[in-house]
Design a protein around this motif. Sequence first.
Motif, PDB file in Angstrom:
ATOM      1  N   MET A 109      13.592  -4.126  -8.280  1.00 61.82           N
ATOM      2  CA  MET A 109      12.185  -4.305  -8.656  1.00 61.82           C
ATOM      3  C   MET A 109      11.973  -5.687  -9.248  1.00 61.82           C
ATOM      4  O   MET A 109      12.797  -6.168 -10.030  1.00 61.82           O
ATOM      5  N   VAL A 110      10.879  -6.333  -8.849  1.00 62.23           N
ATOM      6  CA  VAL A 110      10.450  -7.583  -9.459  1.00 62.23           C
ATOM      7  C   VAL A 110       9.041  -7.368 -10.000  1.00 62.23           C
ATOM      8  O   VAL A 110       8.390  -6.365  -9.685  1.00 62.23           O
ATOM      9  N   THR A 111       8.580  -8.277 -10.828  1.00 65.32           N
ATOM     10  CA  THR A 111       7.246  -8.137 -11.406  1.00 65.32           C
ATOM     11  C   THR A 111       6.438  -9.415 -11.189  1.00 65.32           C
ATOM     12  O   THR A 111       6.999 -10.511 -11.077  1.00 65.32           O
ATOM     13  N   VAL A 112       5.123  -9.241 -11.142  1.00 71.58           N
ATOM     14  CA  VAL A 112       4.202 -10.377 -11.083  1.00 71.58           C
ATOM     15  C   VAL A 112       3.090 -10.117 -12.101  1.00 71.58           C
ATOM     16  O   VAL A 112       2.779  -8.966 -12.427  1.00 71.58           O
ATOM     17  N   ALA A 113       2.501 -11.191 -12.593  1.00 77.13           N
ATOM     18  CA  ALA A 113       1.426 -11.085 -13.568  1.00 77.13           C
ATOM     19  C   ALA A 113       0.086 -10.989 -12.857  1.00 77.13           C
ATOM     20  O   ALA A 113      -0.191 -11.711 -11.900  1.00 77.13           O
ATOM     21  N   SER A 114      -0.744 -10.049 -13.318  1.00 82.66           N
ATOM     22  CA  SER A 114      -2.106  -9.930 -12.823  1.00 82.66           C
ATOM     23  C   SER A 114      -3.060 -10.241 -13.976  1.00 82.66           C
ATOM     24  O   SER A 114      -2.653 -10.783 -15.006  1.00 82.66           O
ATOM     25  N   THR A 115      -4.319  -9.912 -13.826  1.00 74.93           N
ATOM     26  CA  THR A 115      -5.299 -10.158 -14.878  1.00 74.93           C
ATOM     27  C   THR A 115      -5.162  -9.131 -16.005  1.00 74.93           C
ATOM     28  O   THR A 115      -4.455  -8.124 -15.870  1.00 74.93           O
ATOM     29  N   ASP A 116      -5.859  -9.380 -17.106  1.00 68.56           N
ATOM     30  CA  ASP A 116      -5.889  -8.456 -18.251  1.00 68.56           C
ATOM     31  C   ASP A 116      -4.503  -8.232 -18.847  1.00 68.56           C
ATOM     32  O   ASP A 116      -4.240  -7.161 -19.422  1.00 68.56           O
ATOM     33  N   ASP A 117      -3.622  -9.213 -18.702  1.00 69.57           N
ATOM     34  CA  ASP A 117      -2.252  -9.121 -19.213  1.00 69.57           C
ATOM     35  C   ASP A 117      -1.464  -7.972 -18.581  1.00 69.57           C
ATOM     36  O   ASP A 117      -0.496  -7.467 -19.168  1.00 69.57           O
ATOM     37  N   VAL A 118      -1.863  -7.561 -17.404  1.00 69.70           N
ATOM     38  CA  VAL A 118      -1.169  -6.491 -16.687  1.00 69.70           C
ATOM     39  C   VAL A 118       0.010  -7.074 -15.916  1.00 69.70           C
ATOM     40  O   VAL A 118      -0.080  -8.144 -15.314  1.00 69.70           O
ATOM     41  N   VAL A 119       1.120  -6.346 -15.937  1.00 62.97           N
ATOM     42  CA  VAL A 119       2.324  -6.721 -15.178  1.00 62.97           C
ATOM     43  C   VAL A 119       2.501  -5.706 -14.046  1.00 62.97           C
ATOM     44  O   VAL A 119       2.543  -4.493 -14.285  1.00 62.97           O
ATOM     45  N   ILE A 120       2.588  -6.219 -12.837  1.00 58.21           N
ATOM     46  CA  ILE A 120       2.661  -5.379 -11.642  1.00 58.21           C
ATOM     47  C   ILE A 120       4.104  -5.286 -11.149  1.00 58.21           C
ATOM     48  O   ILE A 120       4.778  -6.311 -10.956  1.00 58.21           O
ATOM     49  N   ALA A 121       4.575  -4.069 -10.938  1.00 58.26           N
ATOM     50  CA  ALA A 121       5.915  -3.831 -10.400  1.00 58.26           C
ATOM     51  C   ALA A 121       5.871  -3.855  -8.877  1.00 58.26           C
ATOM     52  O   ALA A 121       5.012  -3.207  -8.259  1.00 58.26           O
ATOM     53  N   VAL A 122       6.805  -4.603  -8.270  1.00 60.54           N
ATOM     54  CA  VAL A 122       6.867  -4.739  -6.818  1.00 60.54           C
ATOM     55  C   VAL A 122       8.254  -4.301  -6.347  1.00 60.54           C
ATOM     56  O   VAL A 122       9.270  -4.632  -6.968  1.00 60.54           O
ATOM     57  N   HIS A 123       8.282  -3.571  -5.234  1.00 58.10           N
ATOM     58  CA  HIS A 123       9.527  -2.990  -4.738  1.00 58.10           C
ATOM     59  C   HIS A 123       9.834  -3.531  -3.342  1.00 58.10           C
ATOM     60  O   HIS A 123       8.984  -3.476  -2.439  1.00 58.10           O
ATOM     61  N   ASP A 124      11.027  -4.042  -3.164  1.00 54.26           N
ATOM     62  CA  ASP A 124      11.483  -4.594  -1.898  1.00 54.26           C
ATOM     63  C   ASP A 124      12.226  -3.501  -1.138  1.00 54.26           C
ATOM     64  O   ASP A 124      13.331  -3.099  -1.511  1.00 54.26           O
ATOM     65  N   PHE A 125      11.623  -3.021  -0.043  1.00 47.54           N
ATOM     66  CA  PHE A 125      12.232  -1.962   0.749  1.00 47.54           C
ATOM     67  C   PHE A 125      13.113  -2.508   1.878  1.00 47.54           C
ATOM     68  O   PHE A 125      13.706  -1.728   2.621  1.00 47.54           O
ATOM     69  N   GLY A 126      13.162  -3.835   2.016  1.00 47.59           N
ATOM     70  CA  GLY A 126      14.007  -4.427   3.036  1.00 47.59           C
ATOM     71  C   GLY A 126      13.404  -4.352   4.430  1.00 47.59           C
ATOM     72  O   GLY A 126      12.233  -4.038   4.617  1.00 47.59           O
ATOM     73  N   GLY A 127      14.222  -4.664   5.431  1.00 47.72           N
ATOM     74  CA  GLY A 127      13.772  -4.704   6.811  1.00 47.72           C
ATOM     75  C   GLY A 127      13.814  -6.109   7.355  1.00 47.72           C
ATOM     76  O   GLY A 127      14.129  -7.067   6.653  1.00 47.72           O
ATOM     77  N   SER A 128      13.489  -6.245   8.652  1.00 46.55           N
ATOM     78  CA  SER A 128      13.563  -7.533   9.339  1.00 46.55           C
ATOM     79  C   SER A 128      12.230  -7.859   9.989  1.00 46.55           C
ATOM     80  O   SER A 128      11.633  -7.009  10.659  1.00 46.55           O
ATOM     81  N   GLY A 129      11.769  -9.111   9.799  1.00 45.29           N
ATOM     82  CA  GLY A 129      10.537  -9.548  10.433  1.00 45.29           C
ATOM     83  C   GLY A 129       9.519 -10.032   9.435  1.00 45.29           C
ATOM     84  O   GLY A 129       9.841 -10.295   8.263  1.00 45.29           O
ATOM     85  N   PRO A 130       8.261 -10.157   9.855  1.00 47.39           N
ATOM     86  CA  PRO A 130       7.208 -10.625   8.958  1.00 47.39           C
ATOM     87  C   PRO A 130       6.973  -9.622   7.841  1.00 47.39           C
ATOM     88  O   PRO A 130       7.352  -8.446   7.940  1.00 47.39           O
ATOM     89  N   PRO A 131       6.315 -10.060   6.753  1.00 52.90           N
ATOM     90  CA  PRO A 131       6.122  -9.152   5.630  1.00 52.90           C
ATOM     91  C   PRO A 131       5.090  -8.063   5.903  1.00 52.90           C
ATOM     92  O   PRO A 131       4.085  -8.297   6.582  1.00 52.90           O
ATOM     93  N   MET A 132       5.356  -6.900   5.381  1.00 54.67           N
ATOM     94  CA  MET A 132       4.405  -5.800   5.354  1.00 54.67           C
ATOM     95  C   MET A 132       4.236  -5.387   3.895  1.00 54.67           C
ATOM     96  O   MET A 132       5.213  -5.122   3.203  1.00 54.67           O
ATOM     97  N   LEU A 133       2.989  -5.349   3.424  1.00 55.10           N
ATOM     98  CA  LEU A 133       2.708  -4.965   2.048  1.00 55.10           C
ATOM     99  C   LEU A 133       2.016  -3.617   2.040  1.00 55.10           C
ATOM    100  O   LEU A 133       0.954  -3.453   2.637  1.00 55.10           O
ATOM    101  N   LEU A 134       2.632  -2.651   1.359  1.00 51.51           N
ATOM    102  CA  LEU A 134       2.104  -1.281   1.312  1.00 51.51           C
ATOM    103  C   LEU A 134       1.434  -1.028  -0.028  1.00 51.51           C
ATOM    104  O   LEU A 134       1.973  -1.368  -1.085  1.00 51.51           O
ATOM    105  N   SER A 135       0.260  -0.396   0.015  1.00 47.45           N
ATOM    106  CA  SER A 135      -0.592  -0.203  -1.155  1.00 47.45           C
ATOM    107  C   SER A 135      -0.971   1.273  -1.269  1.00 47.45           C
ATOM    108  O   SER A 135      -1.592   1.832  -0.365  1.00 47.45           O
ATOM    109  N   HIS A 136      -0.604   1.895  -2.370  1.00 49.35           N
ATOM    110  CA  HIS A 136      -0.682   3.347  -2.535  1.00 49.35           C
ATOM    111  C   HIS A 136      -2.049   3.839  -3.021  1.00 49.35           C
ATOM    112  O   HIS A 136      -2.899   3.073  -3.471  1.00 49.35           O
ATOM    113  N   ALA A 137      -2.223   5.142  -2.981  1.00 47.11           N
ATOM    114  CA  ALA A 137      -3.463   5.804  -3.402  1.00 47.11           C
ATOM    115  C   ALA A 137      -3.476   6.079  -4.900  1.00 47.11           C
ATOM    116  O   ALA A 137      -2.449   5.973  -5.589  1.00 47.11           O
ATOM    117  N   THR A 138      -4.637   6.471  -5.389  1.00 45.32           N
ATOM    118  CA  THR A 138      -4.810   6.828  -6.797  1.00 45.32           C
ATOM    119  C   THR A 138      -3.833   7.925  -7.207  1.00 45.32           C
ATOM    120  O   THR A 138      -3.674   8.932  -6.515  1.00 45.32           O
TER     121      THR A 138
END
Length: 280
Positions: free
Chosen positions: A1-30
């Motif tokens: 897991m890596v983190t990035v800073a967003s607004t409102d002092d929020v820290v976002i957790a990002v997960h690298d699932f691996g694979g080969s090719g261009p990036p795919m970014l998955l965004s979950h539901a409520t």
Amino acid sequence: MVTVASTDDVVIAVHDFGGSGPPMLLSHATGFHGWVLEPLARHLADRFHCWAFDHRGHGASSRPAGGDVTWDAYGTDTSAVIHGLGLGGGLGVGHSMGATALVMAELAEPGAFAGLVLYEPVLIPTSWHENGPPPPELAESARRRRQVFASREDAYENFATKPPLDVFDPDALRAYVEHGFIDTADGRVRLACDPEHEARTYEAGRLHATFERLGHLTCPVLVMAGSPDGNPPAAIALEVAEAIPRARLAVLDHLGHFGPMQDPAGVAEAMRDFAARVTP
């Protein structure tokens, strides 16, 4: 897991699932987190390097100190991940609120994605706004949600035997339980997404006008939906597909609103041709 800073002092957790090719970014539901989409990503790892992230207040990401919830902020979280990890120009894949967040990020910065796959995005049509505020059932249900279980195994057995999560693929449900709870001092586990945060997210779902801006999307879009029978998000998806200039619609009649977690392999297969055509 890596983190990035967003607004409102929020820290976002990002997960690298691996694979080969261009990036795919998955965004979950409520109410969920990025890991529930890992089984879906697994079926596309031969074609994409897959990443997912936890929106603010979900999973391992932090909440804004004031507790305010807006869907625009979920779009901002998405943009923060794209820029923080250099994932621009890839494929965005989102479910429900997470699909809406991808649209917001693309509208804010056209070209952020080469294409979007949106499974039942919550983009309320203009005509629906005229019918007044949304029914309170989702928010009320969230506030009543059981927060604490004796163990993750106890939570898994609970969810696997009753609606709505009993339709989940076992791997997706395991991922939800494993990464959706935090350990408590007394040896039990508690939901990582606070029910009040989830409820406020539902309540804020109509407080953005993103549907009216869908005509400005310039990237190719695949809108996916399960059966519209008794499933309002699927009915919304049909209108969303009509409102986007370069959209295609795929209806998977055997699925419901939780399709990406219900049948990860089937959803991956249904999007594979589109994904191959819009990314290098």
